[in-house]
Design a protein around this motif. Structure first.
Motif, PDB file in Angstrom:
ATOM      1  N   ALA A 162       0.824  -1.214   0.000  1.00  0.00           N
ATOM      2  CA  ALA A 162       0.000   0.000   0.000  1.00  0.00           C
ATOM      3  C   ALA A 162       0.854   1.259   0.000  1.00  0.00           C
ATOM      4  O   ALA A 162       0.436   2.302  -0.508  1.00  0.00           O
ATOM      5  N   GLY A 163       2.050   1.170   0.576  1.00  0.00           N
ATOM      6  CA  GLY A 163       2.940   2.329   0.576  1.00  0.00           C
ATOM      7  C   GLY A 163       3.347   2.743  -0.812  1.00  0.00           C
ATOM      8  O   GLY A 163       3.657   3.915  -1.054  1.00  0.00           O
ATOM      9  N   GLU A 164       3.357   1.807  -1.767  1.00  0.00           N
ATOM     10  CA  GLU A 164       3.703   2.138  -3.152  1.00  0.00           C
ATOM     11  C   GLU A 164       2.477   2.471  -3.982  1.00  0.00           C
ATOM     12  O   GLU A 164       2.486   3.397  -4.790  1.00  0.00           O
ATOM     13  N   VAL A 165       1.412   1.704  -3.792  1.00  0.00           N
ATOM     14  CA  VAL A 165       0.222   1.854  -4.635  1.00  0.00           C
ATOM     15  C   VAL A 165      -0.673   2.980  -4.144  1.00  0.00           C
ATOM     16  O   VAL A 165      -1.173   3.779  -4.928  1.00  0.00           O
ATOM     17  N   VAL A 166      -0.890   3.083  -2.822  1.00  0.00           N
ATOM     18  CA  VAL A 166      -1.820   4.058  -2.251  1.00  0.00           C
ATOM     19  C   VAL A 166      -1.012   5.135  -1.540  1.00  0.00           C
ATOM     20  O   VAL A 166      -0.643   4.985  -0.376  1.00  0.00           O
ATOM     21  N   GLN A 167      -0.737   6.205  -2.237  1.00  0.00           N
ATOM     22  CA  GLN A 167       0.040   7.295  -1.661  1.00  0.00           C
ATOM     23  C   GLN A 167      -0.846   8.365  -1.044  1.00  0.00           C
ATOM     24  O   GLN A 167      -0.464   9.026  -0.100  1.00  0.00           O
ATOM     25  N   ARG A 168      -2.061   8.536  -1.572  1.00  0.00           N
ATOM     26  CA  ARG A 168      -2.993   9.567  -1.121  1.00  0.00           C
ATOM     27  C   ARG A 168      -4.369   9.190  -1.652  1.00  0.00           C
ATOM     28  O   ARG A 168      -4.514   8.239  -2.438  1.00  0.00           O
ATOM     29  N   PRO A 169      -5.444   9.913  -1.270  1.00  0.00           N
ATOM     30  CA  PRO A 169      -6.781   9.578  -1.776  1.00  0.00           C
ATOM     31  C   PRO A 169      -6.867   9.528  -3.297  1.00  0.00           C
ATOM     32  O   PRO A 169      -7.637   8.733  -3.854  1.00  0.00           O
ATOM     33  N   ALA A 170      -6.098  10.359  -3.975  1.00  0.00           N
ATOM     34  CA  ALA A 170      -6.127  10.357  -5.438  1.00  0.00           C
ATOM     35  C   ALA A 170      -5.711   9.003  -6.003  1.00  0.00           C
ATOM     36  O   ALA A 170      -6.208   8.584  -7.058  1.00  0.00           O
ATOM     37  N   SER A 171      -4.807   8.301  -5.315  1.00  0.00           N
ATOM     38  CA  SER A 171      -4.383   6.974  -5.774  1.00  0.00           C
ATOM     39  C   SER A 171      -5.551   5.993  -5.728  1.00  0.00           C
ATOM     40  O   SER A 171      -5.698   5.147  -6.622  1.00  0.00           O
ATOM     41  N   VAL A 172      -6.380   6.092  -4.687  1.00  0.00           N
ATOM     42  CA  VAL A 172      -7.551   5.229  -4.585  1.00  0.00           C
ATOM     43  C   VAL A 172      -8.523   5.522  -5.723  1.00  0.00           C
ATOM     44  O   VAL A 172      -9.073   4.605  -6.350  1.00  0.00           O
ATOM     45  N   VAL A 173      -8.741   6.801  -6.007  1.00  0.00           N
ATOM     46  CA  VAL A 173      -9.630   7.194  -7.101  1.00  0.00           C
ATOM     47  C   VAL A 173      -9.148   6.599  -8.417  1.00  0.00           C
ATOM     48  O   VAL A 173      -9.938   6.032  -9.191  1.00  0.00           O
ATOM     49  N   LYS A 174      -7.870   6.702  -8.693  1.00  0.00           N
ATOM     50  CA  LYS A 174      -7.306   6.179  -9.947  1.00  0.00           C
ATOM     51  C   LYS A 174      -7.526   4.673 -10.073  1.00  0.00           C
ATOM     52  O   LYS A 174      -7.993   4.175 -11.109  1.00  0.00           O
ATOM     53  N   GLU A 175      -7.194   3.932  -9.020  1.00  0.00           N
ATOM     54  CA  GLU A 175      -7.298   2.476  -9.088  1.00  0.00           C
ATOM     55  C   GLU A 175      -8.746   2.024  -9.250  1.00  0.00           C
ATOM     56  O   GLU A 175      -9.045   1.126 -10.057  1.00  0.00           O
ATOM     57  N   LEU A 176      -9.664   2.641  -8.524  1.00  0.00           N
ATOM     58  CA  LEU A 176     -11.063   2.222  -8.600  1.00  0.00           C
ATOM     59  C   LEU A 176     -11.680   2.602  -9.942  1.00  0.00           C
ATOM     60  O   LEU A 176     -12.486   1.835 -10.502  1.00  0.00           O
ATOM     61  N   LEU A 177     -11.338   3.764 -10.479  1.00  0.00           N
ATOM     62  CA  LEU A 177     -11.851   4.155 -11.791  1.00  0.00           C
ATOM     63  C   LEU A 177     -11.338   3.200 -12.877  1.00  0.00           C
ATOM     64  O   LEU A 177     -12.093   2.810 -13.784  1.00  0.00           O
ATOM     65  N   GLU A 178     -10.078   2.821 -12.799  1.00  0.00           N
ATOM     66  CA  GLU A 178      -9.516   1.916 -13.805  1.00  0.00           C
ATOM     67  C   GLU A 178     -10.151   0.532 -13.715  1.00  0.00           C
ATOM     68  O   GLU A 178     -10.386  -0.119 -14.742  1.00  0.00           O
ATOM     69  N   ASN A 179     -10.454   0.072 -12.505  1.00  0.00           N
ATOM     70  CA  ASN A 179     -11.146  -1.204 -12.363  1.00  0.00           C
ATOM     71  C   ASN A 179     -12.538  -1.136 -12.994  1.00  0.00           C
ATOM     72  O   ASN A 179     -12.996  -2.092 -13.636  1.00  0.00           O
ATOM     73  N   ALA A 180     -13.229  -0.020 -12.812  1.00  0.00           N
ATOM     74  CA  ALA A 180     -14.559   0.139 -13.389  1.00  0.00           C
ATOM     75  C   ALA A 180     -14.507   0.129 -14.914  1.00  0.00           C
ATOM     76  O   ALA A 180     -15.372  -0.441 -15.583  1.00  0.00           O
ATOM     77  N   ILE A 181     -13.473   0.762 -15.474  1.00  0.00           N
ATOM     78  CA  ILE A 181     -13.321   0.782 -16.934  1.00  0.00           C
ATOM     79  C   ILE A 181     -13.026  -0.615 -17.454  1.00  0.00           C
ATOM     80  O   ILE A 181     -13.584  -1.053 -18.472  1.00  0.00           O
ATOM     81  N   ASP A 182     -12.145  -1.346 -16.771  1.00  0.00           N
ATOM     82  CA  ASP A 182     -11.838  -2.721 -17.178  1.00  0.00           C
ATOM     83  C   ASP A 182     -13.070  -3.615 -17.104  1.00  0.00           C
ATOM     84  O   ASP A 182     -13.152  -4.630 -17.811  1.00  0.00           O
ATOM     85  N   ALA A 183     -14.020  -3.250 -16.240  1.00  0.00           N
ATOM     86  CA  ALA A 183     -15.247  -4.049 -16.110  1.00  0.00           C
ATOM     87  C   ALA A 183     -16.250  -3.739 -17.208  1.00  0.00           C
ATOM     88  O   ALA A 183     -17.353  -4.291 -17.201  1.00  0.00           O
ATOM     89  N   GLY A 184     -15.916  -2.863 -18.146  1.00  0.00           N
ATOM     90  CA  GLY A 184     -16.785  -2.550 -19.272  1.00  0.00           C
ATOM     91  C   GLY A 184     -17.902  -1.580 -18.941  1.00  0.00           C
ATOM     92  O   GLY A 184     -18.965  -1.612 -19.585  1.00  0.00           O
ATOM     93  N   ALA A 185     -17.695  -0.693 -17.968  1.00  0.00           N
ATOM     94  CA  ALA A 185     -18.738   0.252 -17.572  1.00  0.00           C
ATOM     95  C   ALA A 185     -18.958   1.297 -18.661  1.00  0.00           C
ATOM     96  O   ALA A 185     -18.030   1.705 -19.358  1.00  0.00           O
ATOM     97  N   SER A 186     -20.219   1.732 -18.808  1.00  0.00           N
ATOM     98  CA  SER A 186     -20.552   2.826 -19.722  1.00  0.00           C
ATOM     99  C   SER A 186     -20.905   4.096 -18.967  1.00  0.00           C
ATOM    100  O   SER A 186     -20.948   5.177 -19.555  1.00  0.00           O
ATOM    101  N   GLN A 187     -21.164   3.972 -17.656  1.00  0.00           N
ATOM    102  CA  GLN A 187     -21.471   5.125 -16.813  1.00  0.00           C
ATOM    103  C   GLN A 187     -20.837   4.895 -15.448  1.00  0.00           C
ATOM    104  O   GLN A 187     -21.036   3.853 -14.819  1.00  0.00           O
ATOM    105  N   ILE A 188     -20.062   5.874 -14.980  1.00  0.00           N
ATOM    106  CA  ILE A 188     -19.338   5.752 -13.711  1.00  0.00           C
ATOM    107  C   ILE A 188     -19.639   6.970 -12.856  1.00  0.00           C
ATOM    108  O   ILE A 188     -19.587   8.110 -13.338  1.00  0.00           O
ATOM    109  N   LYS A 189     -19.951   6.721 -11.598  1.00  0.00           N
ATOM    110  CA  LYS A 189     -20.207   7.801 -10.643  1.00  0.00           C
ATOM    111  C   LYS A 189     -19.199   7.703  -9.508  1.00  0.00           C
ATOM    112  O   LYS A 189     -18.949   6.612  -8.989  1.00  0.00           O
TER     113      LYS A 189
END
Length: 626
Positions: free
Chosen positions: A18-45
């Motif tokens: 987590a020290g490398e991957v999660v540096q700040r809240p923005a890191s969490v936003v990036k990882e979760l958004l990318e997972n949603a895109i990989d899941a084939g989402a057409s709308q993300i909130k």
């Protein structure tokens, strides 16, 4: 000797990851958004509270996960993206390491709700610090919802290291924009503390850029398109006249993934060579498509750095593509001695139909016809011979000698002195507790950089830029605290274009800025209206000061002992202080020295640099006798 090497427990290994991957809240936003895109989402909130400290929640309408997949997704190195080492060289997805969810769950409270399209009920999992607290079936819609609460709750030192909410929100918005720009075919909605910041509909690249950075951006964009066997280049550059002195908008995307690449950035700047104003930087949105086998994206934990197989070729192709666009759209001047420039067809006429010019001729026109007093026309051509009499009068008086010189009363205009930097009614003296033995009458300037003043024991050498920074810094701090600033109203208010995230930052700083002398308003989306400015600033410098302020707030140091007011005062003092190389008149030099030694801390600038040094007579004697 007993064995000393042992395997780390899973929860400790996850915290290290987590020290490398999660540096700040923005890191969490990036990882979760990318997972949603990989899941084939057409709308993300995305829902964010307290800049991500309290909550980061991402809801998508993607494929969802089964009960088994939902449980395995929080295990280290569990991924659906790769099956063998060869798959690393043909990656077309965002995530592939299987570290993101495991790392996030190690340092936060995580709640997951997910359901596939074919299942009647979904799965709910609650995890705290890598420990599963609850797993049950639940009623939910198709897709996945992940809520990350109380980030770094079990690592207080890491939580205290986070910066202010304004800075952390800025990083969150940056990550959101990078993902949204790379996937214009997906709709995004973002809320912060229940306030909607972005509502992006599915669109093309140009529309997505305009919807994020404001309607005024549309007129600034210049298309860049190039297709080769090595790389496909698409995107836009910003016209040179709209460039910024700060970092500005600089976005590179490779296979729909945001990257940072100084080498390619140098390529774009090289194409802009000679077109940008002094110390300005090029802005661009460049999308590159390359064969996944020719790049390596697994060289950095955040995957923002890539290694190209043939960087040199891509560098030259990118520079040529940008140069071509600058010339094609008449942004850059073209030098061609074999072509007549006035024969060029404007680019906007490329699709315009050809029209045959119509020429109308008055066939009854007679150039020798004159109209008489009775209204009748006469065809008699008359020629008037001008009299040549009187030409001698033009030369009269040239041979006369006057006893009195015509230049006796000639006045030579003195060269105007430079404007005084400081107002004249301010006190010239020192305060009693700051009184020194300085000879107040003698100040000199060396190389338009240092102000020298004689004292009984030797002399003072003052850095004019640092000294003025200290004077302005304390003045701004006093004005913000006492709220008694002086503002000069503008006859015509300035309307400046900023993105929604930048306007949100100005909104949070509005009260402090008004206490320094600014008068701000937000009349419409993407527009900041400035109707009043501090008395010590020129109207032409307003945009420079505000851009510098945005950059400084983004780079703000942690909250320990610092405040928003301090950052604001430092930023404005740095922007508005007299620069090195600027000539000061006698009054300005005198006033600068007086105001400096009237400060509470005259020896240091706001950035902890020396403002002056003292050279004693003994030190000068030693140099001559050495």
């Amino acid at each position: 000797m007993s064995d000393i090497i042992k395997l780390l427990p899973d929860h400790v290994a996850n915290q290290i990851a987590a020290g490398e991957v999660v540096q700040r809240p923005a890191s969490v936003v990036k990882e979760l958004l990318e997972n949603a895109i990989d899941a084939g989402a057409s709308q993300i909130k995305i829902l964010v509270k307290d800049a991500g400290r309290t909550l980061v929640q991402v809801i998508d309408d993607g494929r969802g996960m089964s009960t088994t997949d939902a449980r395995l997704s929080f295990e280290r190195h569990a991924t659906s993206k790769i099956k063998s080492a060869d798959d690393l060289f043909a990656l077309c997805t965002k995530g592939f390491r299987g570290e993101a969810l495991a790392s996030i769950a190690a340092v936060a409270h995580v709640e997951l709700k997910t359901k596939t399209e074919n299942e009647e009920v979904g799965t709910r999992i609650e995890i705290e610090g890598s420990t599963i607290k609850e797993q049950e079936v639940c009623a939910t819609i198709k897709g996945t919802s992940i809520a990350v609460k109380n980030l770094f709750y079990n690592i207080p030192a890491r939580r205290n290291f986070l910066k202010s909410d304004n800075v952390e929100l800025r990083h969150v918005i940056d990550e959101f924009q990078r993902v949204a720009l790379a996937h214009e075919g997906i709709g995004f909605v973002m809320y912060h503390n229940d306030n909607e910041l972005f509502n992006l509909q599915r669109a093309n690249k140009r529309q997505r850029i305009v919807s994020i950075f404001g309607a005024k951006t549309n007129e600034k964009l210049v298309p860049v398109v190039e297709e080769t066997e090595i790389v496909e280049i698409d995107g836009f550059i910003i016209k040179p006249e709209f460039s910024k002195k700060t970092k500005g908008e600089q976005f590179f995307f490779v296979n729909d993934r945001f990257i940072k690449h100084p080498y390619l950035n140098h390529s774009v700047n090289a194409a802009f060579d000679g077109l940008l104003p002094d110390r300005s930087r090029a802005s661009y949105f460049i999308y590159l498509k390359v064969d996944p086998k020719t790049i390596d994206i697994n060289i950095h934990p955040t995957k923002t750095e890539v290694k190209f197989e043939d960087e040199h070729a891509i560098y030259n192709l990118l520079r040529a593509a940008v140069k071509h666009s600058l010339g094609q759209f008449n942004i850059a001047p073209i030098l061609d001695f074999n072509r007549e420039s006035n024969m060029d067809t404007p680019y906007s006429y490329k699709d315009k139909a050809v029209e045959v010019p119509r020429v109308e001729v008055d066939r009854n026109f007679n150039p020798f016809e004159t109209v008489t007093s009775n209204g009748r026309s006469s065809h008699v051509a008359t020629y008037e011979k001008k009299s040549s009499a009187g030409w001698e009068t033009m030369y009269e008086g040239l041979d006369r000698r006057t006893t009195e010189s015509s230049f006796s009363s000639l006045q030579i205009e003195d060269e105007p002195e430079g404007e005084s930097l400081f107002v004249e009614h301010e006190s010239k003296g020192f305060t009693e507790n700051k009184q020194t033995d300085r000879d107040a009458a003698n100040t000199y300037q060396i190389h338009n950089k240092y102000v020298v003043s004689a004292i009984k024991s030797g002399m003072l050498v003052i850095d004019q830029n640092r000294a003025h920074q200290r004077v302005l810094y304390e003045e701004f701090l006093r004005n913000i605290t006492v709220k008694e600033s002086v503002s000069q109203q503008l006859l015509f208010p300035l309307r400046l274009d900023y993105s929604s995230s930048e306007l949100a930052l100005f909104s949070s700083l509005k009260e402090s800025l008004e206490n320094t002398g600014f008068v701000l308003d937000f009349p419409e989306d993407g527009i900041l209206e400035v109707s009043g400015i501090p008395a010590s600033i020129q109207e032409s410098e307003v945009s420079i000061v505000l851009e510098q302020l945005l950059s400084d707030v983004e780079q703000e140091v942690p909250n320990a002992g610092f405040s928003q007011t301090d950052v604001l005062a430092k930023s404005m003092a740095k922007s508005m202080a007299v620069k090195t190389g600027e000539k000061l008149d006698d009054l300005s030099r005198e006033h600068l020295v007086n105001k400096l030694f009237a400060c509470t801390e005259p020896t240091l600038s706001p950035f902890y640099k020396k403002t002056f040094i003292t050279l004693t007579v003994d030190e000068l004697d030693r140099k001559f006798n050495a």
